[in-house]
Write an enzyme that holds these catalytic residues in place. Structure first.
Site, PDB file in Angstrom:
ATOM      1  N   GLY A 208      40.756  53.655  43.127  1.00 24.03           N
ATOM      2  CA  GLY A 208      40.315  52.790  42.299  1.00 24.03           C
ATOM      3  C   GLY A 208      39.034  52.953  41.369  1.00 24.03           C
ATOM      4  N   PRO A 209      38.800  52.433  40.123  1.00 22.08           N
ATOM      5  CA  PRO A 209      37.723  52.848  39.551  1.00 22.08           C
ATOM      6  C   PRO A 209      36.274  52.328  40.152  1.00 22.08           C
ATOM      7  CG  PRO A 209      39.004  51.089  38.348  1.00 22.08           C
ATOM      8  CD  PRO A 209      39.693  51.546  39.395  1.00 22.08           C
ATOM      9  N   THR A 212      35.205  48.449  42.203  1.00 23.35           N
ATOM     10  CA  THR A 212      35.941  47.370  42.463  1.00 23.35           C
ATOM     11  C   THR A 212      36.275  46.751  43.864  1.00 23.35           C
ATOM     12  OG1 THR A 212      37.563  49.503  42.593  1.00 23.35           O
ATOM     13  CG2 THR A 212      37.632  48.049  40.395  1.00 23.35           C
ATOM     14  N   GLU A 430      51.862  45.478  24.931  1.00 28.57           N
ATOM     15  CA  GLU A 430      52.417  45.466  26.112  1.00 28.57           C
ATOM     16  C   GLU A 430      53.635  44.452  26.091  1.00 28.57           C
ATOM     17  OE1 GLU A 430      51.927  47.482  28.351  1.00 28.57           O
ATOM     18  OE2 GLU A 430      50.285  48.308  27.540  1.00 28.57           O
ATOM     19  N   HIS A 433      56.672  46.046  24.667  1.00 28.85           N
ATOM     20  CA  HIS A 433      57.540  46.661  25.699  1.00 28.85           C
ATOM     21  C   HIS A 433      58.489  45.820  26.270  1.00 28.85           C
ATOM     22  CE1 HIS A 433      55.811  50.835  25.257  1.00 28.85           C
ATOM     23  NE2 HIS A 433      54.447  50.527  25.621  1.00 28.85           N
ATOM     24  N   ASP A 506      53.607  56.611  25.356  1.00 29.45           N
ATOM     25  CA  ASP A 506      54.821  56.441  25.110  1.00 29.45           C
ATOM     26  C   ASP A 506      55.292  57.411  24.325  1.00 29.45           C
ATOM     27  OD1 ASP A 506      54.157  54.130  26.032  1.00 29.45           O
ATOM     28  OD2 ASP A 506      53.689  53.076  24.265  1.00 29.45           O
TER      29      ASP A 506
HETATM   30  P1  ADP Z   1      33.388  50.649  45.239  1.00 28.65           P
HETATM   31  O1  ADP Z   1      33.194  51.152  46.267  1.00 28.65           O
HETATM   32  O2  ADP Z   1      34.852  50.303  44.926  1.00 28.65           O
HETATM   33  O3  ADP Z   1      32.740  51.494  44.207  1.00 28.65           O
HETATM   34  P2  ADP Z   1      31.842  48.493  46.121  1.00 28.65           P
HETATM   35  O4  ADP Z   1      32.927  48.200  47.294  1.00 28.65           O
HETATM   36  O5  ADP Z   1      30.705  49.530  46.538  1.00 28.65           O
HETATM   37  O6  ADP Z   1      32.793  49.111  45.037  1.00 28.65           O
HETATM   38  O7  ADP Z   1      31.394  47.229  45.317  1.00 28.65           O
HETATM   39  C1  ADP Z   1      29.970  46.939  44.801  1.00 28.65           C
HETATM   40  C2  ADP Z   1      29.834  45.632  44.976  1.00 28.65           C
HETATM   41  O8  ADP Z   1      30.499  44.766  43.985  1.00 28.65           O
HETATM   42  C3  ADP Z   1      30.028  44.999  46.208  1.00 28.65           C
HETATM   43  O9  ADP Z   1      29.022  44.974  47.222  1.00 28.65           O
HETATM   44  C4  ADP Z   1      30.236  43.427  45.863  1.00 28.65           C
HETATM   45  O10 ADP Z   1      28.985  42.811  45.750  1.00 28.65           O
HETATM   46  C5  ADP Z   1      30.917  43.404  44.434  1.00 28.65           C
HETATM   47  N1  ADP Z   1      32.328  43.472  44.395  1.00 28.65           N
HETATM   48  C6  ADP Z   1      33.189  44.581  43.992  1.00 28.65           C
HETATM   49  N2  ADP Z   1      34.432  44.154  44.154  1.00 28.65           N
HETATM   50  C7  ADP Z   1      34.443  42.766  44.501  1.00 28.65           C
HETATM   51  C8  ADP Z   1      35.418  41.757  44.763  1.00 28.65           C
HETATM   52  N3  ADP Z   1      36.694  41.937  44.641  1.00 28.65           N
HETATM   53  N4  ADP Z   1      34.961  40.767  45.295  1.00 28.65           N
HETATM   54  C9  ADP Z   1      33.637  40.525  45.738  1.00 28.65           C
HETATM   55  N5  ADP Z   1      32.562  41.283  45.122  1.00 28.65           N
HETATM   56  C10 ADP Z   1      32.878  42.509  44.907  1.00 28.65           C
HETATM   57 ZN    ZN Z   2      53.032  51.618  25.605  1.00 34.43          ZN
END
Ligand code: ADP
Ligand code: ZN
Ligand code: MG
Length: 606
Positions: A208-209, A212, A430, A433, A506
């Protein structure tokens, strides 16, 4: 890091202790005596007698040709010396005044002070210097976790305890949690799986980005399962001394094996797991490390109780060898949060600060479309900082709104946050579609539709039926699908009288499918069952080759264009007939950013 820079920490450690030892010796046996030597000052015999009269003489040392004495006033700093005079009353006077006299002047006037000066002070000093040195060195070594002096620890040990992270700390990401629950269950009851003969996935790849919550959820898995958590980042392997990467991997797994059941977490795995054949420049170091990782993963029997989690935001660059069965055979997507997800994340982080008054999380979430969990956490923190700056004791709605401006302003340049207008366009696209699909088959779109950009790069809604998912696709189905794909762009045309680049993917899909219909599937009236192309072996990287004359190829192009145009017409007319519901659905999707198949049908039928 290159070959010259690294110092072996053990050598430095020895040097460090050597230096401390030498300093202590020099300090105590050379410096201290010098420091403690009192200055000798010549004085007149009358000064001596005056001092005696005043009763301030403490110690007297009688020598053959001189008298040394210390007075109370100058006890530590100096010794007075005066010539000897034939004075028979001296000794009786000394006795009378109670002066201590003899041959030796005690060299340590204050044992406590001297002890402090000679031992405690230098030890304290060195502890301090050592602390800063060590911190510096740790940075230089490249922040190797757990690289402590003298110990051979490789990975950080994250021992789950009361304060450890659990799924409650991870807001949203329900799909990711769901697929990780099984891992947790396995770690908790490995017997249940063993008895049946089920093998748990050995490796799980979180994709994932950035921001996240991949790192966060990996820790949460360890916390939930209550098992040790060994983590290392891919970049740490690469920056390490030459030839150490592979050894680190071996040590990491050795340690994990001893602590099973446990979790090994390799963050940013793309730094070591980059595809080997893709790049021209080879990096032997990385390749060795990757090979070692593959070897270790293969070596671990499925029932050893070591689960390997890894995270990456660039799955496309990973070496395919890593994704083979028995390695990272399960992928868990971690997507950017939708409206509800953002509300939940904001709430989780808001719990950590003091709030004042009504906080409208819905409003905050709505103005942060496209923001990652990390950015949302940052917004709460920025809000708290602002409250402190303003001299307030709690965070208000206003602080958070201001914080969004600060955090998002920086991001908007990078195009990470979708503008309101963009959201509107994507929502119509979206729904276009989905609506075309639903009206043709009279069934709900299977997948949920979202306007949050997905890792796959595609816009939220993915076609329900992929070519390889189905053995047989009828001509009607193929034509329906073409119309469905055309639906996105058609909705843009109808509503905005303008088209965007959003349909690039598409267009590619449509063209490919329409061409296959003509050249491979015999689905065109023009050519019937005439095979017109061959090849297209994607493993050999070659494209299809046309098995026909240039004249026929031109006719094929025309036929493909006709099929596509028909699909576009069909999509347009379906959407025009259902414009009301198109607006309703798009407005709903823009608002909530996600719509399930159920919700979709409800609005459609209302
Ligand atoms: P990644 O590893 O995907 O780059 P991290 O796990 O390092 O992201 O996320 C960085 C911070 O962002 C986490 O420590 C948290 O504080 C916050 N965070 C990210 N996603 C969430 C989530 N789904 N729920 C709560 N906090 C989140
Ligand atoms: Zn499309
Ligand atoms: Mg991370």
């Amino acid at each position: 890091m290159n070959e010259q820079t690294p110092k072996k920490p053990n050598v430095t450690l020895a040097k460090y202790f050597g230096a401390v030892l030498i300093f202590m010796l020099v300090f105590n046996f050379i410096l201290m005596p010098i420091l403690q030597q009192r200055r000798v000052q010549e004085a007149s015999y009358s000064h001596f007698l005056d001092a005696l009269d005043k009763g301030i003489v403490k110690v007297v040392q009688l020598q053959t040709s001189e008298i040394n004495y210390i007075t109370e006033e100058d006890e530590i700093a100096r010794v007075y010396k005066t010539g000897i005079i034939d004075d028979p009353t001296l000794v009786p006077t000394l006795r009378e005044k109670g002066v201590q006299f003899g041959a030796v002047i005690p060299s340590k006037p204050n044992p406590l002070l001297s002890f402090l000066l000679s031992w405690i002070l230098p030890i304290g000093m060195f502890a301090l210097i050592g602390y800063f040195l060590r911190r510096n060195m740790m940075k230089q070594i490249g922040n190797m976790p757990g690289m402590t002096f003298g110990s051979k620890k490789t990975a950080k040990v994250y021992v789950a305890d009361e304060s450890s992270i659990t799924f409650d700390d991870v807001a949203g990401q329900d799909e990711a949690k769901e697929s990780l629950v099984e891992i947790i269950d396995y770690l908790e009851n490995p017997l249940k799986y063993k008895e049946i003969g089920a093998k748990c996935p050995k490796g799980v790849l979180l994709v994932g980005p950035p921001g996240t919550g991949k790192t966060l959820i990996a820790k949460a898995v360890a916390g939930e399962a209550n098992v040790p958590f060994f983590s290392i980042a891919g970049s740490e392997f690469v920056e390490m001394f030459v030839g150490r990467g592979a050894a680190r991997v071996r040590e990491l797994f050795e340690q994990a094996g001893k602590n099973a059941p446990c979790i090994v977490f390799i963050d940013e795995i793309d730094t070591i797991g980059k595809s080997r054949d893709g790049s021209l420049s080879t990096n032997d170091e990385r390749e060795q490390t990757l090979n070692q990782l593959l070897t270790e993963m293969d070596g671990f029997g499925a029932n050893k109780g070591v689960i390997i989690l890894a995270a990456t935001n660039r799955p496309e660059v990973l070496d395919p060898a890593l994704l083979r069965p028995g390695r990272f055979d399960r992928q868990v997507p971690m997507e950017l949060p939708d409206l509800q997800g953002r509300i939940d994340i904001l709430k989780v982080h808001a719990k950590k600060v003091k709030l004042e008054g009504e906080i409208d999380f819905h409003l905050l979430a709505r103005s942060t479309s496209g923001a990652s969990g990390a950015q949302l956490a940052n917004i709460i923190n920025e809000g708290a900082l602002r409250a402190v700056r303003m001299g307030r004791r709690a965070v208000t709605q206003g602080d958070l709104e201001e914080a969004i401006e600060t955090v998002i302003a920086g991001q908007q340049k990078k195009n990470a946050i979708m503008s309101d207008e963009e959201k509107r366009v994507v929502a119509y696209h979206e729904i276009g579609h989905a609506l075309v699909a639903a009206m043709q088959t009279h069934s709900a779109p299977v997948q949920k539709i979202t306007i949050i950009p997905r890792t796959s790069g595609a816009l939220g809604y993915t076609m329900q039926v992929e070519e390889q998912d189905k053995y047989l696709v009828s001509r009607t189905e193929a034509e329906n699908r073409l119309a469905t794909i055309a639906g996105g762009r058609a909705a843009e045309e109808i509503v905005f009288n303008e088209i965007t680049t959003g349909a690039a993917n598409d267009i590619e899909q449509m063209t490919q499918l329409a061409r296959s219909m003509v050249t491979k599937y015999g689905m065109s009236d023009e050519f019937g069952m005439m095979g017109l192309s061959s090849g297209g072996n994607r493993y050999l990287g070659g494209g299809e080759t046309m098995d026909c004359s240039p004249v026929t190829a031109q006719k094929v192009d025309e036929e493909v264009r006709r099929i596509i145009q028909e699909a576009q017409e069909k999509a347009r007319s379906i959407l025009k007939e259902n414009e009301d519901v198109l607006h309703k659905l798009a407005a709903y999707l823009k608002e909530t950013e996600t719509i399930t198949g159920e919700e979709f049908m409800k609005i459609l039928e209302s």
